[in-house]
Scaffold this active site. Structure first.
Site, PDB file in Angstrom:
ATOM      1  CE  LYS A 122      14.568  46.224   6.677  1.00  0.00           C
ATOM      2  NZ  LYS A 122      15.377  47.449   6.853  1.00  0.00           N
ATOM      3  CD  GLU A 166      14.352  38.358   9.644  1.00  0.00           C
ATOM      4  OE1 GLU A 166      13.399  37.575   9.565  1.00  0.00           O
ATOM      5  OE2 GLU A 166      14.599  39.226   8.765  1.00  0.00           O
ATOM      6  CB  SER A 172      16.519  52.399   1.680  1.00  0.00           C
ATOM      7  OG  SER A 172      17.622  52.745   2.499  1.00  0.00           O
TER       8      SER A 172
END
Ligand SMILES: *Cc1c(COP(=O)(O)O)cnc(C)c1O
Length: 406
Positions: free
Chosen positions: A100, A122, A389
């Protein structure tokens, strides 16, 4: 026809109107159109600006930890047998523990370029909120993160992380009080404060230009992996495999291979308790076409178009929508979408832990569980590139409870 499609992918979709085939677009209130246009034009300039690119590269390397390694999973490969070779792209080794940060660093720099002093984001599990709060602290931006009240209870540790980093966590008490409601609230905040605020969206979803911008910032995963796998395996992979929530780590891995015909793509969604139970988050596998959070794509909805509640053991995959580029990959046949249940994800988690000494996040554990299931049907001697990830620390309590570790 096939070659045209590939040419289209190579030229870097979306088209001028922000469409990936029939998907994508800008389904937003008029008050946001100017902000989306500004964001797109600032981004297009930044993408050609040496200074921006070198600032981003420097942060990726010296702050986030890029390039991430490509690890040959030799023991796991041996267990799968038939000469299959699996390579792991190690986004779990990045600062904050997942891919991220690739996106939040990029959008953080865009915020400085737009001279806006405040960002909002968010968050569901809190991973994107933490990555945003991290970058806001680094770049001196004010940061408010909207989060469903239910998720605030479920993810205390990430709430503490965000607050410690100086962000405000705003509880959302409408709807199911989870991620989709946090998205609605972030959009409302943005409409009200658009002149001073940039909305750092966390995946390849939302109105154009977000799916394009987030994809481009995440494509560093696939660009590095392409070089690394060519060096390590001596050729392109036969298969690239990644988990799909909103779809950003998967698109980031796939995109640089989009023009390589020989590389198959498989995205793995969360089948939760099982597709037949209705308790899942398999949007592309089971959803229908509709509009959610500003773009047209697949989503999980009832006959009236109301968004359904989703379930997954992994909070990062627990979202009823999916990025429009994946919808287009599905419809055009460029990628295949499968799913893995909670139980298969746990199996994948344990499999990687025991064979390679790596604790994956539960999200990519779905891809590992799926790979284990489909391996007997892969070509002999296949080279598989798997997107890892994120790391599993955040999920240890869930995993320990489910696997009865004491
Ligand atoms: C958030 C998250 C995901 C899901 O988001 P995508 O946009 O689909 O990548 C997957 N893995 C990890 C580790 C995450 O934190």
């Amino acid at each position: 026809m096939a070659s045209q499609r590939l040419a289209g992918f190579q030229s870097g979709l979306p088209n001028q109107r922000g469409r990936f085939g029939p998907f994508g677009g800008k389904y937003v209130p008029e008050t946001l159109m100017a902000a989306l246009t500004e964001l797109e034009s600032v981004y297009r300039q930044a993408r050609r600006d040496r200074r921006f690119l070198s600032d981003l590269k420097s942060l990726q390397q010296t702050y986030a930890g890029r390039p991430t390694p490509l690890t040959f999973a030799g023991n796991l490969s041996k267990k799968l047998g038939r000469g299959i070779r699996v390579y792991l792209k190690r986004e779990d080794l990045l600062h904050t523990g997942a891919h991220k940060i690739n996106n939040t660093l990029g959008q953080g720099l865009l915020t400085l370029r737009m001279k806006k002093p405040r960002v909002i984001a968010e968050t569901g599990a809190g991973q994107h909120g933490v990555a945003t709060a991290t970058v806001a602290a680094l770049l001196g931006l004010r940061c408010d993160v909207t989060m469903g009240a239910v998720d605030i209870e479920r993810q205390r540790l990430n709430v503490f992380r965000m607050r410690t980093l100086g962000a405000r966590v705003v509880p959302v008490t409408s709807g199911s009080r989870t991620l989709k409601d946090a998205c609605n609230e972030a959009i409302r905040d943005w409409v009200t404060n658009v002149r001073t605020t940039h909305y750092i969206l966390g995946s390849v979803v939302g109105p154009h230009p977000y799916p394009m911008i987030v994809r481009d910032f995440q494509s560093v995963i696939g660009r590095e992996a392409r070089r690394q796998v060519l060096k390590a395996a001596g050729r392109l992979p036969d298969l690239a495999l990644a988990c799909v929530g909103g779809g950003s780590n998967a698109i980031g891995l796939f995109h640089p291979f989009a023009g390589d015909r020989s590389v198959r793509f498989i995205g793995v969604e969360a089948a939760g308790s099982g597709l037949a139970t209705g308790r899942h988050a398999a949007t592309l596998v089971k959803g229908t076409v509709g509009v959610l959070h500003g773009s047209k794509s697949f989503l999980l909805q009832d006959a009236d178009g109301q968004v359904k509640e989703t379930h997954s053991i992994s909070a990062g995959l627990d979202y009823p929508g999916v990025g429009p580029e994946h919808a287009w990959y599905k419809q055009s046949g460029r990628a295949t979408y499968l799913s893995a249940t909670d139980a298969e994800a746990l199996e994948g988690f344990e499999f990687l832990a025991r064979t390679e000494g790596i604790l994956p996040a539960l999200e990519p554990a779905h891809a590992i569980g799926c790979l284990k299931r489909i391996a007997p049907r892969l070509k002999r001697n296949s080279v598989v590139l798997l997107g890892l990830s994120g790391r599993g620390d955040k999920d240890m309590e869930t995993v320990a409870a489910r696997l009865k570790v004491r």
